[in-house]
Write an enzyme that holds these catalytic residues in place. Structure first.
Site, PDB file in Angstrom:
ATOM      1  CE  LYS A  33      24.082 -40.425  63.050  1.00 16.84           C
ATOM      2  NZ  LYS A  33      23.642 -40.931  64.365  1.00 16.84           N
TER       3      LYS A  33
ATOM      4  CD  GLU B 225      29.755 -44.347  69.918  1.00 12.22           C
ATOM      5  OE1 GLU B 225      29.988 -43.376  69.181  1.00 12.22           O
ATOM      6  OE2 GLU B 225      30.537 -44.732  70.774  1.00 12.22           O
ATOM      7  CB  THR B 226      23.932 -44.292  64.782  1.00  8.71           C
ATOM      8  OG1 THR B 226      23.098 -43.446  64.019  1.00  8.71           O
ATOM      9  CG2 THR B 226      24.025 -45.638  64.086  1.00  8.71           C
ATOM     10  CB  THR B 227      18.666 -45.087  65.945  1.00  4.86           C
ATOM     11  OG1 THR B 227      18.979 -45.306  67.322  1.00  4.86           O
ATOM     12  CG2 THR B 227      17.449 -45.930  65.579  1.00  4.86           C
TER      13      THR B 227
END
Length: 243
Positions: free
Chosen positions: A82, A48-50
């Site tokens: 992040k 769930e991210t990039t």
């Protein structure tokens, strides 16, 4: 045939575990955390991210979206950083379990600080990638899928890591649920010999492409610029100034 272990303390102890699963960390460390999550739930946490990493001629650019979501359905934080500095010439971008990532970053920083205190020099990026992979494979960090970027006397480096313990160096890479869209953009825009400013634009395009198609990615971008002596992390609410 004579068996030297028969009747020994080893054999007697081993017999106790014949019908049970042994935990090699007990009793010295204790039982490791367990969970009852399904494979589908684990895959959601994993992706769930990039996050994106690019090795430029004069440093490394890392980019990440700022959205934290639950299963790609509920957004519970719109300003998540992040990427974290590990040492003054290296940083880690994280996708996956938040708690596992925080624990992993603390452990990796401790190893890097201990190495520098003992040797009087920073750990090389290749060595940092190796110890990161070893820790991910053997440590209780649950699902953590990072990108390591750094600059040392050998140049700029970007490594993809995974929970299985692999460490793969490349000129550019991406992780997370937005990876397919980010990689497509990187394939189209990356060129050899990029400067830091050019790599920043390429990375921003990749995260923007992922944010437009991946429901779990969005809410702006953090750009991290890594040189041999500095890690600079800056957040942006939109992409206009970067493209």
């Amino acid at each position: 045939m004579y068996n030297p272990s028969r009747g020994s303390d080893f054999a007697q102890n081993n017999a106790k575990f014949e019908d049970a699963i042994q935990n090699p960390y007990e009793p010295q460390v204790g039982e490791l955390p367990q969970n009852d999550m399904t494979e589908k739930e684990v895959n959601q946490i994993e992706s769930e991210t990039t996050i994106v990493g690019i090795a430029a001629d004069d440093g490394v650019i890392m980019a990440s979206d700022q959205r934290a979501s639950l299963g790609g359905r509920v957004i519970y934080n719109k300003d998540v950083q992040k990427v974290e500095e590990i040492q003054e010439n290296a940083a880690l971008a994280i996708s996956g379990s938040v708690g596992g990532a925080q624990s992993f970053i603390r452990s990796l920083r401790a190893e890097a600080n201990l190495y520098e205190a003992r040797r009087g020099e920073k750990m090389s990026i290749s060595a940092l990638a190796t110890i990161s992979a070893n820790m991910l494979r053997g440590g209780p960090f649950f699902v953590v899928v990072p990108i390591l970027g750094g600059v040392d006397e050998e140049g700029s480096h970007v490594y993809s890591l995974d929970p299985g313990g692999s460490s793969m160096q490349d000129d550019y890479t991406a992780q997370g649920s937005g990876m397919p869209y980010a990689l497509g953009s990187l394939e189209n825009n990356y060129e050899d010999g990029l400067t830091m400013d050019e790599a920043e634009t390429v990375a921003a395009k990749a995260v923007k492409a992922a944010s437009e198609r991946d429901a779990a990615s969005g809410n702006g971008i953090h750009i991290t610029r890594i040189t041999e002596n500095n890690v600079d992390i800056v957040g942006h609410e939109d992409f206009d100034a970067l493209l």
